[in-house]
Design an enzyme around this catalytic site. Structure first.
Site, mmCIF file in Angstrom:
data_model
loop_
_atom_site.group_PDB
_atom_site.id
_atom_site.type_symbol
_atom_site.label_atom_id
_atom_site.label_comp_id
_atom_site.label_asym_id
_atom_site.label_seq_id
_atom_site.Cartn_x
_atom_site.Cartn_y
_atom_site.Cartn_z
ATOM 1 N N GLY A 36 0.830 -1.203 0.000
ATOM 2 C CA GLY A 36 0.000 0.000 0.000
ATOM 3 C C GLY A 36 0.861 1.248 0.000
ATOM 4 O O GLY A 36 2.094 1.171 0.144
ATOM 5 N N SER A 83 2.624 4.852 0.987
ATOM 6 C CA SER A 83 3.310 5.347 2.177
ATOM 7 C C SER A 83 2.281 6.049 3.074
ATOM 8 O O SER A 83 1.531 6.903 2.601
ATOM 9 C CB SER A 83 4.398 6.339 1.750
ATOM 10 O OG SER A 83 5.021 6.896 2.876
ATOM 11 N N SER A 123 5.856 -2.017 -2.258
ATOM 12 C CA SER A 123 5.798 -3.007 -3.346
ATOM 13 C C SER A 123 4.781 -2.565 -4.405
ATOM 14 O O SER A 123 3.735 -3.202 -4.556
ATOM 15 C CB SER A 123 5.492 -4.407 -2.815
ATOM 16 O OG SER A 123 4.501 -4.436 -1.820
HETATM 17 N N1 LIG Z 1 10.344 8.116 -3.529
HETATM 18 C C1 LIG Z 1 9.802 7.391 -2.530
HETATM 19 N N2 LIG Z 1 8.647 6.706 -2.748
HETATM 20 C C2 LIG Z 1 8.121 5.983 -1.747
HETATM 21 N N3 LIG Z 1 8.649 5.867 -0.502
HETATM 22 C C3 LIG Z 1 9.809 6.524 -0.248
HETATM 23 C C4 LIG Z 1 10.426 7.325 -1.254
HETATM 24 N N4 LIG Z 1 11.554 7.867 -0.719
HETATM 25 C C5 LIG Z 1 11.637 7.443 0.536
HETATM 26 N N5 LIG Z 1 10.602 6.634 0.844
HETATM 27 C C6 LIG Z 1 10.470 5.925 2.138
HETATM 28 O O1 LIG Z 1 10.800 4.571 1.855
HETATM 29 C C7 LIG Z 1 9.783 3.705 2.329
HETATM 30 C C8 LIG Z 1 9.371 2.705 1.236
HETATM 31 O O2 LIG Z 1 10.294 1.694 1.113
HETATM 32 P P1 LIG Z 1 9.880 0.314 0.441
HETATM 33 O O3 LIG Z 1 11.088 -0.553 0.470
HETATM 34 O O4 LIG Z 1 8.647 -0.200 1.091
HETATM 35 O O5 LIG Z 1 9.533 0.783 -1.062
HETATM 36 S S1 LIG Z 1 9.338 -0.100 -2.378
HETATM 37 O O6 LIG Z 1 8.529 -1.266 -2.006
HETATM 38 O O7 LIG Z 1 10.644 -0.501 -2.860
HETATM 39 O O8 LIG Z 1 8.644 0.779 -3.338
HETATM 40 C C9 LIG Z 1 8.586 4.544 2.649
HETATM 41 O O9 LIG Z 1 8.110 3.978 3.866
HETATM 42 P P2 LIG Z 1 6.573 3.771 4.193
HETATM 43 O O10 LIG Z 1 6.091 5.184 4.449
HETATM 44 O O11 LIG Z 1 6.618 2.947 5.453
HETATM 45 O O12 LIG Z 1 5.858 3.083 3.102
HETATM 46 C C10 LIG Z 1 9.130 5.951 2.800
HETATM 47 O O13 LIG Z 1 9.363 6.207 4.166
HETATM 48 N N1 LIG Z 2 -7.062 3.505 10.635
HETATM 49 C C1 LIG Z 2 -5.739 3.550 10.614
HETATM 50 N N2 LIG Z 2 -5.031 2.483 10.184
HETATM 51 C C2 LIG Z 2 -3.669 2.537 10.141
HETATM 52 N N3 LIG Z 2 -2.927 3.600 10.534
HETATM 53 C C3 LIG Z 2 -3.596 4.698 10.986
HETATM 54 C C4 LIG Z 2 -5.008 4.712 11.045
HETATM 55 N N4 LIG Z 2 -5.396 5.916 11.507
HETATM 56 C C5 LIG Z 2 -4.282 6.623 11.752
HETATM 57 N N5 LIG Z 2 -3.181 5.900 11.453
HETATM 58 C C6 LIG Z 2 -1.792 6.388 11.579
HETATM 59 O O1 LIG Z 2 -1.268 6.525 10.263
HETATM 60 C C7 LIG Z 2 0.138 6.292 10.266
HETATM 61 C C8 LIG Z 2 0.471 5.186 9.267
HETATM 62 O O2 LIG Z 2 1.861 5.122 9.168
HETATM 63 P P1 LIG Z 2 2.656 3.791 8.855
HETATM 64 O O3 LIG Z 2 2.123 2.652 9.650
HETATM 65 O O4 LIG Z 2 4.107 4.118 9.003
HETATM 66 O O5 LIG Z 2 2.274 3.548 7.322
HETATM 67 P P2 LIG Z 2 3.120 2.832 6.172
HETATM 68 O O6 LIG Z 2 3.977 1.778 6.840
HETATM 69 O O7 LIG Z 2 2.086 2.251 5.254
HETATM 70 O O8 LIG Z 2 3.920 3.927 5.551
HETATM 71 C C9 LIG Z 2 0.523 5.922 11.701
HETATM 72 O O9 LIG Z 2 0.984 7.073 12.356
HETATM 73 C C10 LIG Z 2 -0.828 5.452 12.289
HETATM 74 O O10 LIG Z 2 -0.891 5.612 13.684
#
Ligand SMILES: Nc1ncnc2c1ncn2[C@@H]1O[C@H](COP(=O)(O)OS(=O)(=O)O)[C@@H](OP(=O)(O)O)[C@H]1O
Ligand SMILES: Nc1ncnc2c1ncn2[C@@H]1O[C@H](COP(=O)(O)OP(=O)(O)O)[C@@H](O)[C@H]1O
Length: 202
Positions: free
Chosen positions: A34, A36, A108
């Protein structure tokens, strides 16, 4: 020439089935995909805690953590994201062999890459969880301040803004985190695992 041409597989005397038997549960991958900020890390952390408390042996792989170590040579180009997910797929397979319930939280973004991991594993060993949330919700949450940086022009190629995200077509589980609470999402997953018999092993 194939670089692994002269390498042979060495079999262990302890098998995946033996390890599952010892653990009294199956081993498989729960794959969270999903945008970020959609909630992948938060929900997978809570699911792991709940499974652990039930006596299930788990391990969690998370994009942010893996990119600090094993995959720190990779960025966010389409090729690098593909390689990131390929490596995690291989690690997940090893963890399933080791008898663990493996929780993976990675954006992903490419359907094909996730489907490759499904193919790498045996039937029933890959549970795809689509952590769905609108880009507006993710941007409002902005837990790491990254969307702000994107809007300020400091990050290019950000998923859902100027880099694609391909939603799963037939995931085992979809969580709508615009609507569902964290606790509801955790219960959806744990109930699925229980009712489908994933947490048993004779
Ligand atoms: N350009 C760009 N696009 C998306 N995300 C970015 C980017 N740059 C840095 N980040 C940070 O890297 C986290 C995503 O890493 P992933 O290994 O899950 O990415 S991927 O599956 O290879 O697309 C992602 O973490 P999550 O927020 O937990 O999803 C971001 O914190
Ligand atoms: N219903 C919800 N489900 C999941 N996260 C939520 C929800 N409502 C608020 N949040 C907040 O949204 C943020 C999601 O961040 P994170 O878990 O790091 O997402 P991701 O790993 O997909 O980037 C957290 O701070 C979490 O506490």
């Amino acid at each position: 020439m194939d670089k692994s041409a002269n390498i042979e597989w060495h079999r262990s005397k302890v098998t995946k089935e033996d390890r599952r038997h010892l653990n009294h549960h199956n081993s498989f991958v729960v794959w969270f995909t999903g945008l970020s900020g959609s909630g992948k890390s938060t929900i997978s952390v809570e699911v792991e805690k709940e499974l652990h408390n039930m006596g299930v042996r788990t391990y969690r792989l998370d994009g942010d953590n893996i990119r600090h170590g094993l995959n720190k040579d990779l960025g966010f180009s389409p090729e690098n994201r593909k390689e990131n997910i390929r490596r995690i797929g291989e690690i997940s397979k090893l963890m399933v062999e080791a008898g663990l319930v493996t929780l993976c939280a990675f954006i992903s973004p490419y359907r094909e890459d996730r489907d490759e991991i499904r193919k790498l594993l045996n039937a029933g060993e890959f549970i795809e969880v689509f952590v769905d949330a609108s880009i507006g919700t993710c941007e409002l949450r902005d837990p790491k301040g990254l969307y702000k940086k994107v809007r300020d022009g400091e990050i290019k190629g950000f998923t859902g803004i100027d880099s694609p995200y391909e939603a799963p077509v037939a995931p085992e589980i979809t969580l709508d985190t615009d609507i569902q609470s964290i606790e509801e999402s955790v219960q959806t997953i744990v109930s699925y695992l229980k009712t489908k018999g994933y947490l048993q092993y004779e």
